[in-house]
Design a protein around this motif. Structure first.
Motif, PDB file in Angstrom:
ATOM      1  N   ASP A 153       0.954  -1.027  -0.016  1.00  0.00           N
ATOM      2  CA  ASP A 153      -0.025   0.035   0.100  1.00  0.00           C
ATOM      3  C   ASP A 153       0.949   1.103   0.042  1.00  0.00           C
ATOM      4  O   ASP A 153       0.724   2.063   0.665  1.00  0.00           O
ATOM      5  N   PRO A 155       2.019   4.719  -1.080  1.00  0.00           N
ATOM      6  CA  PRO A 155       1.512   5.956  -1.630  1.00  0.00           C
ATOM      7  C   PRO A 155       2.185   6.395  -2.997  1.00  0.00           C
ATOM      8  O   PRO A 155       3.000   6.043  -3.591  1.00  0.00           O
ATOM      9  N   SER A 211      -2.663   4.864  -4.275  1.00  0.00           N
ATOM     10  CA  SER A 211      -1.948   4.237  -3.511  1.00  0.00           C
ATOM     11  C   SER A 211      -1.632   2.625  -4.169  1.00  0.00           C
ATOM     12  O   SER A 211      -2.802   2.243  -4.907  1.00  0.00           O
TER      13      SER A 211
END
Length: 239
Positions: A153, A155, A211
């Protein structure tokens, strides 16, 4: 007659009001739009235009001259009048799949540091990326690496540098077939990860998710040989 590209600042904007600047043989030119124009291997967005007295579908947005974006119309469709205010609406489901696919391509580049991409094609259902790679790892290796990065995950964000800065740092360009958009004096960089923990950084004018977790699982379906060293990696969104 340039069109303001609202998707560059916000890829999640689904509609906007705009003014009709001109009619062109292939469609309509607006002063601003949420529809990405076909380029860099990413298809042009589809959507619709609505105005007082009418509505028309836009099968695909494509590039015109001098920064214009042409909103193509089906043969025989009646365009909105020049000067009219219209609402331009994006086919969000299709675009979002393109965003997930495109961000996955950047992750593919990140797992092959120093290897140049030689071609690509983004689709809503399947995509592929070619590399100058004589002996690639297995498709299972690619799948494991990609899904680990997606699960992290990380960014995804953008910043800008000057064209002179890009010229001074040519290693930022990871593709041989597609060069970053130039001509405006600055170039957009897409970063996955943070400056402290960077996953990927390269010039790109396309649209991406916020993300990597938003991509969902992917499946590498096939590796193909496309020449002595060119290897094609096919993948799909698995969820």
């Amino acid at each position: 007659m340039a069109t303001e590209q609202l998707f560059t600042a916000d890829a999640y904007l689904r509609e906007a009001t705009a003014r009709v600047l001109a009619h062109e043989e292939r469609g309509v030119i607006l002063d601003r739009t949420v529809l990405y124009a076909r380029s860099g291997g990413q298809p042009g967005d589809s959507g619709a235009l609505a105005w007082s007295g009418g509505e028309v579908a836009v099968p695909e947005a494509i590039k015109g001259e001098e920064g214009a974006i042409i909103h193509t119309l089906a043969p025989g469709a009646v365009p909105p009048p020049i000067g009219a205010e219209v609402t331009v609406t994006l086919d969000w489901a299709r675009r979002h799949r393109h965003m997930r696919m495109h961000t996955t391509m950047h992750l593919l580049c990140s797992v092959l540091p120093g290897i140049y991409a030689t071609g690509n094609q983004i689709g809503a259902e399947k995509s592929r990326l070619d590399f100058d790679l004589p002996e690639p790892p297995s498709k299972e290796w690619f799948g494991e690496k990609l899904n680990a990065l997606i699960a992290g995950d990380h960014p995804v964000g953008a910043s800008w540098i000057t064209e002179a800065e890009l010229d001074a740092n040519p290693q930022l360009v990871r593709t041989l077939s597609v060069q970053p958009p130039r001509g405006a004096g600055r170039v957009r960089l897409v970063r996955i990860g943070t400056e402290a923990q960077q996953v990927d950084l390269q010039p790109c004018g396309g649209t991406h998710v916020r993300s990597t977790g938003e991509i969902g699982r992917v499946e590498v379906t096939k590796l193909e040989s496309k020449g002595r060293q060119n290897r094609r990696i096919h993948f799909i969104l698995a969820e």
